[in-house]
Enzyme design. Sequence first.
Site, PDB file in Angstrom:
ATOM      1  N   TYR A  43       0.879  -1.182   0.000  1.00  0.00           N
ATOM      2  CA  TYR A  43       0.000   0.000   0.000  1.00  0.00           C
ATOM      3  C   TYR A  43       0.914   1.229   0.000  1.00  0.00           C
ATOM      4  CZ  TYR A  43      -4.073  -2.905   1.226  1.00  0.00           C
ATOM      5  OH  TYR A  43      -5.089  -3.829   1.217  1.00  0.00           O
TER       6      TYR A  43
ATOM      7  N   LYS B 198     -12.535  -4.683   2.705  1.00  0.00           N
ATOM      8  CA  LYS B 198     -13.574  -5.167   3.637  1.00  0.00           C
ATOM      9  C   LYS B 198     -14.921  -5.515   2.991  1.00  0.00           C
ATOM     10  CE  LYS B 198     -11.440  -5.429   7.376  1.00  0.00           C
ATOM     11  NZ  LYS B 198     -10.710  -6.586   6.893  1.00  0.00           N
TER      12      LYS B 198
HETATM   13  P1  FAD Z   1     -22.387  -7.626  -5.871  1.00  0.00           P
HETATM   14  O1  FAD Z   1     -21.095  -8.302  -6.073  1.00  0.00           O
HETATM   15  O2  FAD Z   1     -22.558  -6.252  -6.411  1.00  0.00           O
HETATM   16  O3  FAD Z   1     -23.526  -8.575  -6.452  1.00  0.00           O
HETATM   17  C1  FAD Z   1     -24.853  -8.138  -6.626  1.00  0.00           C
HETATM   18  C2  FAD Z   1     -25.537  -8.952  -7.710  1.00  0.00           C
HETATM   19  O4  FAD Z   1     -26.885  -8.503  -7.840  1.00  0.00           O
HETATM   20  C3  FAD Z   1     -24.884  -8.768  -9.077  1.00  0.00           C
HETATM   21  O5  FAD Z   1     -24.588 -10.022  -9.656  1.00  0.00           O
HETATM   22  C4  FAD Z   1     -25.932  -7.992  -9.878  1.00  0.00           C
HETATM   23  O6  FAD Z   1     -25.913  -8.365 -11.257  1.00  0.00           O
HETATM   24  C5  FAD Z   1     -27.217  -8.392  -9.200  1.00  0.00           C
HETATM   25  N1  FAD Z   1     -28.286  -7.395  -9.355  1.00  0.00           N
HETATM   26  C6  FAD Z   1     -28.191  -6.040  -9.316  1.00  0.00           C
HETATM   27  N2  FAD Z   1     -29.384  -5.480  -9.517  1.00  0.00           N
HETATM   28  C7  FAD Z   1     -30.267  -6.493  -9.666  1.00  0.00           C
HETATM   29  C8  FAD Z   1     -31.669  -6.532  -9.912  1.00  0.00           C
HETATM   30  N3  FAD Z   1     -32.389  -5.428 -10.050  1.00  0.00           N
HETATM   31  N4  FAD Z   1     -32.249  -7.740 -10.021  1.00  0.00           N
HETATM   32  C9  FAD Z   1     -31.520  -8.896  -9.898  1.00  0.00           C
HETATM   33  N5  FAD Z   1     -30.196  -8.899  -9.680  1.00  0.00           N
HETATM   34  C10 FAD Z   1     -29.570  -7.718  -9.557  1.00  0.00           C
HETATM   35  N6  FAD Z   1     -13.943  -6.498  -0.830  1.00  0.00           N
HETATM   36  C11 FAD Z   1     -13.134  -7.241  -0.028  1.00  0.00           C
HETATM   37  O7  FAD Z   1     -13.636  -7.837   0.944  1.00  0.00           O
HETATM   38  N7  FAD Z   1     -11.784  -7.378  -0.252  1.00  0.00           N
HETATM   39  C12 FAD Z   1     -11.176  -6.727  -1.288  1.00  0.00           C
HETATM   40  O8  FAD Z   1      -9.972  -6.909  -1.503  1.00  0.00           O
HETATM   41  C13 FAD Z   1     -11.986  -5.872  -2.129  1.00  0.00           C
HETATM   42  N8  FAD Z   1     -11.456  -5.200  -3.166  1.00  0.00           N
HETATM   43  C14 FAD Z   1     -12.267  -4.484  -4.011  1.00  0.00           C
HETATM   44  C15 FAD Z   1     -11.677  -3.806  -5.064  1.00  0.00           C
HETATM   45  C16 FAD Z   1     -12.472  -3.058  -5.920  1.00  0.00           C
HETATM   46  C17 FAD Z   1     -11.821  -2.310  -7.052  1.00  0.00           C
HETATM   47  C18 FAD Z   1     -13.890  -3.017  -5.741  1.00  0.00           C
HETATM   48  C19 FAD Z   1     -14.778  -2.238  -6.711  1.00  0.00           C
HETATM   49  C20 FAD Z   1     -14.482  -3.696  -4.703  1.00  0.00           C
HETATM   50  C21 FAD Z   1     -13.676  -4.421  -3.812  1.00  0.00           C
HETATM   51  N9  FAD Z   1     -14.233  -5.106  -2.737  1.00  0.00           N
HETATM   52  C22 FAD Z   1     -13.418  -5.808  -1.880  1.00  0.00           C
HETATM   53  C23 FAD Z   1     -15.697  -5.064  -2.490  1.00  0.00           C
HETATM   54  C24 FAD Z   1     -16.443  -6.306  -3.030  1.00  0.00           C
HETATM   55  O9  FAD Z   1     -16.156  -6.505  -4.382  1.00  0.00           O
HETATM   56  C25 FAD Z   1     -17.957  -6.147  -2.836  1.00  0.00           C
HETATM   57  O10 FAD Z   1     -18.203  -5.767  -1.512  1.00  0.00           O
HETATM   58  C26 FAD Z   1     -18.735  -7.438  -3.170  1.00  0.00           C
HETATM   59  O11 FAD Z   1     -18.845  -7.603  -4.574  1.00  0.00           O
HETATM   60  C27 FAD Z   1     -20.152  -7.426  -2.586  1.00  0.00           C
HETATM   61  O12 FAD Z   1     -20.857  -8.571  -3.000  1.00  0.00           O
HETATM   62  P2  FAD Z   1     -22.430  -8.562  -3.146  1.00  0.00           P
HETATM   63  O13 FAD Z   1     -22.797  -9.939  -3.558  1.00  0.00           O
HETATM   64  O14 FAD Z   1     -23.058  -7.999  -1.926  1.00  0.00           O
HETATM   65  O15 FAD Z   1     -22.731  -7.518  -4.323  1.00  0.00           O
HETATM   66  C1  DHB Z   2      -7.290  -5.780  -3.529  1.00  0.00           C
HETATM   67  C2  DHB Z   2      -8.270  -4.854  -3.363  1.00  0.00           C
HETATM   68  C3  DHB Z   2      -8.266  -4.090  -2.214  1.00  0.00           C
HETATM   69  O1  DHB Z   2      -9.221  -3.177  -2.006  1.00  0.00           O
HETATM   70  C4  DHB Z   2      -7.296  -4.246  -1.244  1.00  0.00           C
HETATM   71  O2  DHB Z   2      -7.300  -3.467  -0.136  1.00  0.00           O
HETATM   72  C5  DHB Z   2      -6.337  -5.200  -1.408  1.00  0.00           C
HETATM   73  C6  DHB Z   2      -6.341  -5.979  -2.570  1.00  0.00           C
HETATM   74  C7  DHB Z   2      -7.277  -6.585  -4.768  1.00  0.00           C
HETATM   75  O3  DHB Z   2      -8.169  -6.406  -5.611  1.00  0.00           O
HETATM   76  O4  DHB Z   2      -6.354  -7.385  -4.938  1.00  0.00           O
END
Ligand code: FAD
Ligand code: DHB
Length: 395
Positions: free
Chosen positions: A204, A300
Amino acid sequence: MTDRLTTAVAIIGSGPSGLMLGQLLHRAGVDAVVIDNKSREHILGRIRAGVLETVTVDVLDDAGASERLHEQGLVHRGINLAFDGGLHRIDFEALTGRHVVVYGQTELTRDLMEVRSASGAASVYDAQDVRIEGFESAHPVVRYRKDGTEQELRSDFIAGCDGFHGVCRQSLPSQSYKTYERIYPFGWLGLLSDTPPAADELIYVNHERGFALCSMRSHARSRYYLQCTQHERVEEWPDDRFWAELKRRLDPQLGERLMTGPSIEKSIAPLRSFVVEPMQFGRLFLAGDAAHIVPPTGAKGLNLAASDVRYLSRALTQFYRNGDSHELDRYSERCLRRVWLAERFSWWMTSLLHRFADAGDFGARIQRAELEYLVRSRAAAVALAESYVGLPLED
Ligand code: FAD
Ligand code: DHB
């Protein structure tokens, strides 16, 4: 014509939260249908999280979807903080006795989809115009269109696992909830490449040109992020420009050793903190990003989704085993305690590591003092480490 179906729990969303919940319920003998408005391929094209807490690994074990994770996941016992030209390791194992596992959200989602389809449990993809109704009563209904035919799914409960832009939270009556939000004045530009990672553990970087993160998916696949402005577009960042900017934010020795290559994915994510309270309304339960968003700096988001789903699956299982709704009634309150601790940590990590245009030189000096404190004080390092590896669940 309308096709009619019934199930115990209608799960809206086939991201990590919906799929984890579906599998935990299936294994407990509770029937559920997962409905997503996108295709499997579209969902598997999302490159997001990479770092899993032990709590999340435990949920995947219980979901029967962790075989590949245990084979291929990388155990990380620490992270590095880079600032002022130096590299400083935060040793999780020494500070907390615990570690995290690096395993991509894409792979985790694929594993969950595979076990779900092998189990024969019902999933609907490419559902159009998904609507939820009647969750204030004992008979919630989900309506959607599939291949031109109107569908009606009756259930006892609806789990809103449909992410930040989903339909479930938006269907709540406006006076029934309160939201808390902060939008940060920058985004993350991410690049995935089939190149060996910059180092064995994540780095980081706090740099005057902006935050950078060196992460990975395997020994042969790297994930990098750069702080960018809110208004930037991916097209403005050809690979060469990305690699050159990353090198400028790394110390020269590391920059020189960095293996570059063609990107296989590039995307920009906005940074936001968001919480809705409560996370339950009648027979609708929100989980994961549908209920809360953290800026990604603390890794997270996915981990919080796993802890919500752990609480929700246990509460629903208890309801179906012995008619006891005590755990369901406590769901929101229980989740929110952990959610706010993760919100605090993610906000703090974001504040510590990014350049804030309006904070000026004073802000930069305060960040440096805080980073030095982290490196010198075991107490400060423990505070970072214990949140990063994941706070314990309540029983
Ligand atoms: P989502 O993954 O958003 O899934 C929701 C689903 O609902 C999707 O498949 C979508 O198509 C569907 N949907 C939406 N609207 C509708 C509708 N109207 N009807 C039916 N279906 C619908 N988290 C970590 O813990 N560690 C990490 O290292 C980390 N890094 C990240 C890095 C980046 C760049 C980003 C953007 C996020 C990161 N996160 C990380 C966060 C993590 O990706 C999300 O918190 C996670 O995807 C949440 O999962 P979810 O299933 O709640 O939501
Ligand atoms: C990744 C994403 C994050 O937000 C983080 O804190 C560490 C790793 C990843 O996508 O690898």
